[in-house]
Design a protein around this motif. Sequence first.
Motif, PDB file in Angstrom:
ATOM      1  N   GLY A   1       0.781  -1.223   0.000  1.00  0.00           N
ATOM      2  CA  GLY A   1       0.000   0.000   0.000  1.00  0.00           C
ATOM      3  C   GLY A   1       0.813   1.272   0.000  1.00  0.00           C
ATOM      4  O   GLY A   1       0.248   2.367  -0.051  1.00  0.00           O
ATOM      5  N   ASP A   2       2.151   1.164   0.060  1.00  0.00           N
ATOM      6  CA  ASP A   2       2.982   2.362   0.031  1.00  0.00           C
ATOM      7  C   ASP A   2       2.917   2.994  -1.350  1.00  0.00           C
ATOM      8  O   ASP A   2       2.906   2.305  -2.366  1.00  0.00           O
ATOM      9  CB  ASP A   2       4.428   2.035   0.408  1.00  0.00           C
ATOM     10  N   VAL A   3       2.876   4.319  -1.385  1.00  0.00           N
ATOM     11  CA  VAL A   3       2.651   5.066  -2.623  1.00  0.00           C
ATOM     12  C   VAL A   3       3.864   5.926  -2.953  1.00  0.00           C
ATOM     13  O   VAL A   3       4.413   6.604  -2.078  1.00  0.00           O
ATOM     14  CB  VAL A   3       1.394   5.962  -2.504  1.00  0.00           C
ATOM     15  N   THR A   4       4.280   5.872  -4.217  1.00  0.00           N
ATOM     16  CA  THR A   4       5.336   6.752  -4.722  1.00  0.00           C
ATOM     17  C   THR A   4       4.771   7.539  -5.897  1.00  0.00           C
ATOM     18  O   THR A   4       4.229   6.946  -6.835  1.00  0.00           O
ATOM     19  CB  THR A   4       6.566   5.952  -5.196  1.00  0.00           C
ATOM     20  N   ILE A   5       4.860   8.860  -5.826  1.00  0.00           N
ATOM     21  CA  ILE A   5       4.395   9.717  -6.918  1.00  0.00           C
ATOM     22  C   ILE A   5       5.605  10.435  -7.485  1.00  0.00           C
ATOM     23  O   ILE A   5       6.279  11.196  -6.787  1.00  0.00           O
ATOM     24  CB  ILE A   5       3.357  10.735  -6.432  1.00  0.00           C
ATOM     25  N   THR A   6       5.908  10.190  -8.765  1.00  0.00           N
ATOM     26  CA  THR A   6       7.125  10.755  -9.350  1.00  0.00           C
ATOM     27  C   THR A   6       7.037  10.768 -10.871  1.00  0.00           C
ATOM     28  O   THR A   6       6.211  10.059 -11.461  1.00  0.00           O
ATOM     29  CB  THR A   6       8.357   9.920  -8.922  1.00  0.00           C
ATOM     30  N   ASN A   7       7.886  11.591 -11.492  1.00  0.00           N
ATOM     31  CA  ASN A   7       8.075  11.482 -12.940  1.00  0.00           C
ATOM     32  C   ASN A   7       9.546  11.242 -13.264  1.00  0.00           C
ATOM     33  O   ASN A   7       9.976  11.457 -14.384  1.00  0.00           O
ATOM     34  CB  ASN A   7       7.533  12.717 -13.671  1.00  0.00           C
ATOM     35  N   ASP A   8      10.284  10.806 -12.263  1.00  0.00           N
ATOM     36  CA  ASP A   8      11.687  10.459 -12.459  1.00  0.00           C
ATOM     37  C   ASP A   8      11.778   9.079 -13.102  1.00  0.00           C
ATOM     38  O   ASP A   8      11.313   8.084 -12.519  1.00  0.00           O
ATOM     39  CB  ASP A   8      12.419  10.469 -11.116  1.00  0.00           C
ATOM     40  N   GLY A   9      12.366   9.010 -14.281  1.00  0.00           N
ATOM     41  CA  GLY A   9      12.393   7.768 -15.038  1.00  0.00           C
ATOM     42  C   GLY A   9      13.039   6.620 -14.294  1.00  0.00           C
ATOM     43  O   GLY A   9      12.515   5.492 -14.274  1.00  0.00           O
ATOM     44  N   ALA A  10      14.181   6.868 -13.666  1.00  0.00           N
ATOM     45  CA  ALA A  10      14.888   5.805 -12.951  1.00  0.00           C
ATOM     46  C   ALA A  10      14.046   5.269 -11.798  1.00  0.00           C
ATOM     47  O   ALA A  10      13.982   4.050 -11.576  1.00  0.00           O
ATOM     48  CB  ALA A  10      16.227   6.319 -12.441  1.00  0.00           C
ATOM     49  N   THR A  11      13.398   6.161 -11.062  1.00  0.00           N
ATOM     50  CA  THR A  11      12.569   5.732  -9.929  1.00  0.00           C
ATOM     51  C   THR A  11      11.396   4.890 -10.405  1.00  0.00           C
ATOM     52  O   THR A  11      11.074   3.851  -9.815  1.00  0.00           O
ATOM     53  CB  THR A  11      12.049   6.953  -9.157  1.00  0.00           C
ATOM     54  N   ILE A  12      10.758   5.321 -11.489  1.00  0.00           N
ATOM     55  CA  ILE A  12       9.605   4.578 -12.029  1.00  0.00           C
ATOM     56  C   ILE A  12      10.024   3.173 -12.456  1.00  0.00           C
ATOM     57  O   ILE A  12       9.407   2.176 -12.077  1.00  0.00           O
ATOM     58  CB  ILE A  12       8.986   5.336 -13.215  1.00  0.00           C
ATOM     59  N   LEU A  13      11.083   3.092 -13.238  1.00  0.00           N
ATOM     60  CA  LEU A  13      11.500   1.791 -13.774  1.00  0.00           C
ATOM     61  C   LEU A  13      12.052   0.884 -12.690  1.00  0.00           C
ATOM     62  O   LEU A  13      11.856  -0.336 -12.735  1.00  0.00           O
ATOM     63  CB  LEU A  13      12.535   1.999 -14.876  1.00  0.00           C
ATOM     64  N   ASN A  14      12.738   1.448 -11.703  1.00  0.00           N
ATOM     65  CA  ASN A  14      13.276   0.629 -10.613  1.00  0.00           C
ATOM     66  C   ASN A  14      12.173   0.094  -9.712  1.00  0.00           C
ATOM     67  O   ASN A  14      12.309  -0.975  -9.118  1.00  0.00           O
ATOM     68  CB  ASN A  14      14.270   1.431  -9.774  1.00  0.00           C
ATOM     69  N   THR A  15      11.077   0.858  -9.599  1.00  0.00           N
ATOM     70  CA  THR A  15       9.981   0.454  -8.725  1.00  0.00           C
ATOM     71  C   THR A  15       9.078  -0.580  -9.385  1.00  0.00           C
ATOM     72  O   THR A  15       8.504  -1.443  -8.715  1.00  0.00           O
ATOM     73  CB  THR A  15       9.151   1.684  -8.305  1.00  0.00           C
ATOM     74  N   MET A  16       8.954  -0.503 -10.708  1.00  0.00           N
ATOM     75  CA  MET A  16       8.104  -1.441 -11.436  1.00  0.00           C
ATOM     76  C   MET A  16       8.682  -2.857 -11.348  1.00  0.00           C
ATOM     77  O   MET A  16       9.894  -3.053 -11.408  1.00  0.00           O
ATOM     78  CB  MET A  16       7.975  -1.019 -12.903  1.00  0.00           C
ATOM     79  N   ASP A  17       7.796  -3.832 -11.225  1.00  0.00           N
ATOM     80  CA  ASP A  17       8.218  -5.236 -11.140  1.00  0.00           C
ATOM     81  C   ASP A  17       8.298  -5.797 -12.559  1.00  0.00           C
ATOM     82  O   ASP A  17       7.351  -6.376 -13.075  1.00  0.00           O
ATOM     83  CB  ASP A  17       7.218  -6.022 -10.285  1.00  0.00           C
ATOM     84  N   ILE A  18       9.450  -5.615 -13.184  1.00  0.00           N
ATOM     85  CA  ILE A  18       9.634  -6.009 -14.586  1.00  0.00           C
ATOM     86  C   ILE A  18      10.370  -7.337 -14.646  1.00  0.00           C
ATOM     87  O   ILE A  18      11.459  -7.480 -14.076  1.00  0.00           O
ATOM     88  CB  ILE A  18      10.411  -4.912 -15.352  1.00  0.00           C
ATOM     89  N   GLU A  19       9.778  -8.318 -15.336  1.00  0.00           N
ATOM     90  CA  GLU A  19      10.360  -9.652 -15.388  1.00  0.00           C
ATOM     91  C   GLU A  19      11.020  -9.975 -16.721  1.00  0.00           C
ATOM     92  O   GLU A  19      11.970 -10.754 -16.765  1.00  0.00           O
ATOM     93  CB  GLU A  19       9.278 -10.703 -15.100  1.00  0.00           C
ATOM     94  N   HIS A  20      10.526  -9.417 -17.821  1.00  0.00           N
ATOM     95  CA  HIS A  20      11.070  -9.771 -19.133  1.00  0.00           C
ATOM     96  C   HIS A  20      12.541  -9.351 -19.209  1.00  0.00           C
ATOM     97  O   HIS A  20      12.888  -8.209 -18.909  1.00  0.00           O
ATOM     98  CB  HIS A  20      10.269  -9.070 -20.238  1.00  0.00           C
ATOM     99  N   PRO A  21      13.438 -10.265 -19.589  1.00  0.00           N
ATOM    100  CA  PRO A  21      14.877  -9.944 -19.593  1.00  0.00           C
ATOM    101  C   PRO A  21      15.251  -8.793 -20.522  1.00  0.00           C
ATOM    102  O   PRO A  21      16.126  -7.988 -20.185  1.00  0.00           O
ATOM    103  CB  PRO A  21      15.536 -11.255 -20.030  1.00  0.00           C
ATOM    104  N   ALA A  22      14.608  -8.688 -21.671  1.00  0.00           N
ATOM    105  CA  ALA A  22      14.920  -7.574 -22.576  1.00  0.00           C
ATOM    106  C   ALA A  22      14.439  -6.257 -21.989  1.00  0.00           C
ATOM    107  O   ALA A  22      15.104  -5.225 -22.118  1.00  0.00           O
ATOM    108  CB  ALA A  22      14.274  -7.810 -23.949  1.00  0.00           C
ATOM    109  N   ALA A  23      13.284  -6.289 -21.346  1.00  0.00           N
ATOM    110  CA  ALA A  23      12.779  -5.078 -20.693  1.00  0.00           C
ATOM    111  C   ALA A  23      13.707  -4.652 -19.560  1.00  0.00           C
ATOM    112  O   ALA A  23      13.917  -3.456 -19.321  1.00  0.00           O
ATOM    113  CB  ALA A  23      11.370  -5.332 -20.159  1.00  0.00           C
ATOM    114  N   GLN A  24      14.288  -5.616 -18.869  1.00  0.00           N
ATOM    115  CA  GLN A  24      15.217  -5.293 -17.788  1.00  0.00           C
ATOM    116  C   GLN A  24      16.453  -4.576 -18.319  1.00  0.00           C
ATOM    117  O   GLN A  24      17.071  -3.774 -17.606  1.00  0.00           O
ATOM    118  CB  GLN A  24      15.614  -6.570 -17.049  1.00  0.00           C
TER     119      GLN A  24
END
Length: 521
Positions: free
Chosen positions: A57-80
């Motif tokens: 339930g913790d919330v992060t509001i940002t438009n910082d690209g690194a923060t967004i991508l690091n926070t997202m749970d990305i599994e695809h190896p190419a996307a990583q």
Amino acid sequence: MSSRGQQPLFILSENNERTKGQAAQDSNIRAGKAVANAVRTTLGPKGMDKMLVGSSGDVTITNDGATILNTMDIEHPAAQMIVEVSQTQEVEVGDGTTTAAVLAGELLSEAEELLDSDLHPTVIVEGYHEAARLAQEAIDEGVLDIDLDDDILEAVAESSMTGKGTGDVNADVLARHVVGAVRQVAGDRIEREDIRIHTQTGAATSATELVDGVVLSEEPANANMPRSVENGSVAILEAELDVRTSEANAEYNISSVDQLNDAVEAEDSELRRYAETLTEAGVDVLFCTKDIDDRVAGYLADAGILAFENVSSEKSTALAKATGAKHLGTLSDLEASDLGSVDSVSIESYGDEEAAFVEGGTDSNYVTLFVRGSTDHVIDELERALNDAIDVVIAALDKGGVVAGAGGTEVAISAYVRDHAASVEGRKQLAIEAFATAVDALPRTLAENTGMDAIDALVDLRGRHDSEGIAGIVSTGRSGEIGDPVEAGIIDPAAVKREAVKSATEAATMILRIDDVITLE
């Protein structure tokens, strides 16, 4: 010739999955493009924010690209790999993470069309690398021949922060603080760790200030200790101020009240000696990285010594650099040369919380940005924005100057790459031209996010660049217009552009060279 039929040979386990050829390339390209599209709308001063809600339930509001991508749970190896682009960009220059991710996605998108036209991946990779080299030349040619005075550096800092939650009204004030911080620690080499950020909710962003020293969230070890110290001597101790315990597993039998009183008196005498040792050495302020016994804290308070306990190693290192004090493992060999000094230490209250300001030490080229904000979400985004601003100002000073922002450098790169593509023979020319088209997507995205017609804006940008040599998308109110970004004070470090081109090209070409994906169980 053998007459036996050829049977298929399986070298992988039945549980493994394998995707080959065009299917593998398509999957990787789609994944890379999806990640880039996730942050595309955040690009530029009018970019939108993302709300990231965690499983707890913790919330992060940002438009910082690194923060967004690091926070997202990305599994695809190419996307990583695209996520790693933003991480590399963040580590190397501190800003431009969204630019790098979007460019990597556009390079993959353009490559997809070339692959559909039967262009071999190796040819595309070679063309992209050649185009990246040309892009670096264009960036070098675009470096502005100007002195990096405070006004220019403030413009660099403000350009980095605009649209990142700092607010257009306060960005100029924060930019002045950032430049002041960098100037204060600048010497033969700027040490990034000499600039700290300390956040405190409960006031407007405009209340942010630059502190000549270190700010701590720790409270005094005893309520009766002084709330302020002027021109004080400082000791930093990495040991507990408590009763020493024996390493041997021993038992003591006490058979009378006198023996108990003697034991208590001996213990109390040991604790009292700590305070006496510090007093005799002339210590006014003590920072201890471990526990201070309550009785010791009381004796220190009686002696007029201000003490803080459980100070983290990171903060104690900062205090040592700011005050000139040495780290002590014991008080037994305490000497005057081990002590540092400060102009002042003061305790300030902010609601139910307190902060200690340690200012004007022996080594005064250590600073803290004391950042204020109305809520935790505002504070978090401010901290990210200010960290980026500090990094880009340092990059401008240490890594090759500044260039036009607002898409101006990207337009110049695209034009330069296209001009030189004509001299390249063979199919590789198509890849070089595709690279230029991918770079065009950055000013086009800026235009979209600013509310302009993207196609018309790109045409006008090219025309203005051809006629005047520089053109960018200058944000005006709720929309934007084509103008001179340098005149508008929109300036970026050249290092940010160089790193974005480099990291995006490396990630895209690595993905394009993959034609076989084997998932091992």
